[in-house]
Design a protein around this motif. Sequence first.
Motif, PDB file in Angstrom:
ATOM      1  N   LEU A  69       0.952  -1.137   0.171  1.00  0.00           N
ATOM      2  CA  LEU A  69       0.032   0.249   0.018  1.00  0.00           C
ATOM      3  C   LEU A  69       0.907   1.382  -0.085  1.00  0.00           C
ATOM      4  O   LEU A  69       0.884   2.220  -0.513  1.00  0.00           O
ATOM      5  CB  LEU A  69      -1.064  -0.147   1.416  1.00  0.00           C
ATOM      6  CG  LEU A  69      -1.905  -1.451   1.593  1.00  0.00           C
ATOM      7  CD1 LEU A  69      -2.693  -1.330   2.855  1.00  0.00           C
ATOM      8  CD2 LEU A  69      -2.834  -1.451   0.365  1.00  0.00           C
ATOM      9  N   GLU A  70       1.686   1.137   0.793  1.00  0.00           N
ATOM     10  CA  GLU A  70       3.305   2.447   0.926  1.00  0.00           C
ATOM     11  C   GLU A  70       4.338   2.156   1.232  1.00  0.00           C
ATOM     12  O   GLU A  70       4.356   1.153   1.877  1.00  0.00           O
ATOM     13  CB  GLU A  70       2.073   3.485   1.555  1.00  0.00           C
ATOM     14  CG  GLU A  70       3.230   4.374   2.201  1.00  0.00           C
ATOM     15  CD  GLU A  70       2.753   5.424   2.835  1.00  0.00           C
ATOM     16  OE1 GLU A  70       3.434   6.762   2.891  1.00  0.00           O
ATOM     17  OE2 GLU A  70       1.072   5.043   3.758  1.00  0.00           O
ATOM     18  N   ARG A  71       5.111   2.710   0.329  1.00  0.00           N
ATOM     19  CA  ARG A  71       6.087   2.761   1.080  1.00  0.00           C
ATOM     20  C   ARG A  71       6.869   3.638   1.658  1.00  0.00           C
ATOM     21  O   ARG A  71       7.217   4.451   0.522  1.00  0.00           O
ATOM     22  CB  ARG A  71       7.604   1.405  -0.143  1.00  0.00           C
ATOM     23  CG  ARG A  71       7.484   1.717  -1.374  1.00  0.00           C
ATOM     24  CD  ARG A  71       7.985   0.904  -2.379  1.00  0.00           C
ATOM     25  NE  ARG A  71       8.248   2.118  -4.006  1.00  0.00           N
ATOM     26  CZ  ARG A  71       8.733   1.450  -4.856  1.00  0.00           C
ATOM     27  NH1 ARG A  71       8.757  -0.014  -4.724  1.00  0.00           N
ATOM     28  NH2 ARG A  71       8.961   1.967  -6.044  1.00  0.00           N
ATOM     29  N   GLN A  72       8.067   3.298   2.311  1.00  0.00           N
ATOM     30  CA  GLN A  72       8.711   4.057   2.376  1.00  0.00           C
ATOM     31  C   GLN A  72      10.929   4.285   3.044  1.00  0.00           C
ATOM     32  O   GLN A  72      10.740   2.870   3.495  1.00  0.00           O
ATOM     33  CB  GLN A  72       8.973   5.241   4.147  1.00  0.00           C
ATOM     34  CG  GLN A  72       7.452   5.573   3.850  1.00  0.00           C
ATOM     35  CD  GLN A  72       7.096   7.174   2.475  1.00  0.00           C
ATOM     36  OE1 GLN A  72       8.197   7.438   2.960  1.00  0.00           O
ATOM     37  NE2 GLN A  72       6.553   7.324   2.216  1.00  0.00           N
TER      38      GLN A  72
ATOM     39  N   HIS B  83       4.103  -0.895   3.951  1.00  0.00           N
ATOM     40  CA  HIS B  83       3.026  -0.994   4.385  1.00  0.00           C
ATOM     41  C   HIS B  83       1.627  -2.437   3.620  1.00  0.00           C
ATOM     42  O   HIS B  83       2.058  -1.560   2.488  1.00  0.00           O
ATOM     43  CB  HIS B  83       1.923   0.519   4.572  1.00  0.00           C
ATOM     44  CG  HIS B  83       0.822  -0.173   5.366  1.00  0.00           C
ATOM     45  ND1 HIS B  83      -0.163   1.064   5.250  1.00  0.00           N
ATOM     46  CD2 HIS B  83       0.075  -0.682   5.549  1.00  0.00           C
ATOM     47  CE1 HIS B  83      -0.821   0.663   5.339  1.00  0.00           C
ATOM     48  NE2 HIS B  83      -1.789   0.343   6.203  1.00  0.00           N
ATOM     49  N   GLU B  84       1.689  -3.512   3.872  1.00  0.00           N
ATOM     50  CA  GLU B  84       0.820  -3.979   3.080  1.00  0.00           C
ATOM     51  C   GLU B  84      -0.631  -4.499   4.352  1.00  0.00           C
ATOM     52  O   GLU B  84      -0.455  -5.088   4.715  1.00  0.00           O
ATOM     53  CB  GLU B  84       1.544  -5.872   3.075  1.00  0.00           C
ATOM     54  CG  GLU B  84       3.642  -5.089   3.170  1.00  0.00           C
ATOM     55  CD  GLU B  84       4.383  -6.326   2.804  1.00  0.00           C
ATOM     56  OE1 GLU B  84       3.449  -7.445   2.472  1.00  0.00           O
ATOM     57  OE2 GLU B  84       5.392  -6.191   3.774  1.00  0.00           O
TER      58      GLU B  84
END
Length: 113
Positions: free
Chosen positions: A68-71, A80-81
């Motif tokens: 969903l998101e990666r940083q 964020h999975e």
Amino acid sequence: MSKARFDLLDKLIERYNAGDAEGYSAFFAKDGVEAMYRGADLRVGRDGVRDGNARTFADFPQNRAIVLERQAFGDYVTLHERVWRTPEGDPFEVMSIYSFDGDEKISRVEFVR
């Protein structure tokens, strides 16, 4: 540096979604670890990562995850999975925090769930 690590993790998730424990574990350093955040080690060493995930993939052959998101934060990357064990089951979300041995291999991942 972040691009190489993002690319590595994209390939890791691809192997995870294919149920390929051997291919998934190949992204880990020989002494790589999967662990719960600030808790117990779940799988130790590339062989432990492979064998543990092989059991998961056998128990849940339709298991899959989407990012969903990666940083990138300094030497770390977080994902964020959303994960489904079965297509009809309820998904759960997890934050995974990756540490690296250079840009080549994952040395540790900790899961926050």
